[in-house]
Design a protein around this motif. Structure first.
Motif: not given
Length: 558
Positions: A161-163, A231-238, A260-263
């Protein structure tokens, strides 16, 4: 390669999945389909998250670690499963495991998922896993058999997800820095401090998660400070954040930080376990007070690009090295190493196992390291040669390279003739009850003069002492090292100790495969350095005895 039967134990309770529970699920999922028969004992809520290919055992984890219902249920599971490896997660599970009898050829592993001060329940574990370098180092310093297996995260294959997308969704000003927190809404995470610190700063703060503090934190929300729930998309949210914020009071190895670091999102964190060894110093929040936190965030929000640049080398490293696959692989390797039979068997009392106060390793571990051999330490406080026979029956085998025997401290102890003896191993609740009763009887008996009426005797008479050790000598063909009992700083005890050492010397003369380790005089000449109290060895004492044993000509490193 033969199949391993493993039992995972997680004694946490509730519907929330924290980092520990997620790692337990990952281990179970990773072991399924390999050469492991996977069992897990946990709460019904956690078992719902486990693959049905594992064998599930429900525990009443709402009970305390001392509750008989919880202990008896776990005992029944262990007796039914008969595992090769029992892997306890967290101190509650470790405490439950420590209170239960040991079983032959069953290795005990515990994972420590957070910063803990009181680690007494880890005594007797075959391996203690630290999920971060800080926890691993602490376990080493406390003298436990420490293993470093850092937490891992699964690859994220969902959309990032973008800012701009997130700000549009939440009606936030995208021109302001966006800070994000994610995790269980519990007091230890201290989200309330982050919300108060950001209230007067020109930043957006978004907190994803649920937990017991949701209602309290909801009262601190504003147009720019939001709670958005799970949120089910928490890793993408980061990936949408300019930085992920973690101001926990304590951690093990934060999965949110790794995700977060992986994202490729920088992390600002208090110097807790995991973050302190991974993040650059400039990204560590130096103080936990609200005012200092506000000042740090005020400064950091203006230089977020610098934090991203300072952490850029971590992004790819986290994606490649801190994976669930790597974590499970290292865990499997540890299991296989543990089930290899021990080469050196140590039987002894408190100076063999080491005391809780010992800062460092007891001499058996030091000998194992010096000789590069696997050891089984069966030392136990208050143990005598009577317990030695039980331990040998459980842990002796035909492939031992050497056996080490150090008893005499408790065997030679003067006690009432009329007092019964209750074994310390194998232990159970009934024996613990009777030992308390015997202790009171002895105390009362001394007061009323029972000793004068019935007389005094050694805890284990010297003839029985010799006979017990001789039974072990008769049962093995490998070298057996008979270690003298070191002197006590209470001089009144030393004549009896010397008599029992003389009995050891007689056995060493009688048996060709027995050798005597002469340590009484060595320790008598340097009691100040070699003892931490009147009876127990200091780290220097354990190091000295290990050196004497390791240099014996019959023991050479392979």
């Amino acid at each position: 390669m033969s199949s391993l039967r493993t039992l995972q134990i997680c004694a946490s309770h509730g519907n929330q999945l924290g980092g520990m529970e997620k790692q337990v699920i990952a281990i179970c999922d990773g072991l399924i389909g390999t050469d492991h028969e996977v069992h897990i004992a946990a709460s019904p809520q956690l078992l719902e998250q486990i693959s049905k290919e594992a064998v599930l055992h429900a525990l009443p984890t709402e009970k305390s670690r001392r509750h008989p219902a919880l202990k008896n249920t776990l005992l029944s599971v262990i007796e039914h499963v008969k595992p090769d490896i029992i892997h306890a997660h967290g101190l509650k599970a470790a405490a439950l495991l420590q209170a239960l009898p040991r079983y032959k050829d069953c290795k005990r592993v515990v994972s420590i998922h957070g910063e803990k001060k009181d680690l007494r329940v880890l005594k007797g574990m075959d391996a203690c896993i630290g999920v971060s370098k800080e926890i691993y180092t602490h376990l080493q310093e406390e003298g436990f058999p420490a293993v470093l297996i850092e937490n891992g995260i699964p690859p994220y294959r969902g959309p990032l997800i973008s800012k701009e997308q997130l700000c549009t969704e939440l009606n936030l000003d995208a021109s302001l820095p966006l800070l994000l927190c994610a995790g269980r809404l519990a007091p230890v995470k201290r989200y309330h401090l982050a919300m108060r610190a950001c209230r007067d700063l020109p930043v957006n703060l978004v907190i994803a998660g649920d937990g017991p503090m949701f209602k309290e934190l909801k009262q601190l929300t504003t147009e720019r400070i939001l709670l958005i729930g799970n949120r089910n998309d928490a890793p993408g949210l980061l990936a949408a954040a300019d930085a992920v914020l973690s101001i926990s009071e304590r951690e093990g190895m934060s999965l949110t930080m790794l995700e977060a670091l992986a994202a490729s999102t920088p992390v600002l964190s208090t110097p807790v376990s995991g973050a302190a060894s991974l993040l650059p110093k400039q990204s560590l929040i130096p103080s936990k007070t609200p005012d200092d936190l506000r000042q740090f965030l005020s400064n950091a929000s203006n230089v977020l690009d610098q934090h991203r640049k300072a952490q850029s080398s971590l992004f790819e490293a986290i994606r490649n090295e801190f994976t669930q696959e790597a974590m499970v692989s290292r865990t499997c390797t540890l299991y296989r190493q543990l089930v290899r039979r021990s080469e050196l068997l140590f039987l002894g009392d408190c100076n063999t196992c080491g005391t809780e106060q010992l800062k460092g390793q007891a001499y058996p571990a030091l000998v194992g390291e010096a000789l590069n051999r696997r050891i089984q330490n069966c030392g136990q406080t208050m143990a005598t040669t009577r317990e030695a026979l039980k331990y040998f029956a459980h842990f002796g085998h035909d492939h031992l390279n050497a056996v080490f025997i150090q008893y005499g401290l408790v065997d030679s102890w003067s006690t009432l003739k009329a007092a019964p003896y209750v074994l310390y191993y194998p232990d159970n609740a009934r024996r613990r009850f009777f030992r308390r009763w015997v202790k009171k009887w002895k105390k009362y008996g001394r007061k009323i003069g029972i000793g004068k009426l019935f007389g005094m005797t050694n805890q284990v008479p010297i003839e029985e002492y010799q006979a017990n050790i001789a039974k072990i000598l008769d049962a093995v063909s490998c070298p057996v090292f008979l270690i003298e009992t070191a002197p006590n700083q209470d001089d009144s005890r030393n004549p009896a100790i010397q008599a029992y050492n003389a009995a050891l010397a007689e056995l060493a003369e009688q048996y060709a495969h027995a050798s005597l380790i002469h340590c009484y005089e060595v320790f008598a000449t340097n009691m100040q350095d070699y003892y931490q109290d009147a009876t127990h060895f200091s780290p220097a004492g354990h190091a000295k005895l290990a050196e004497m044993i390791s240099k014996h000509p019959l023991l050479s490193a392979p």
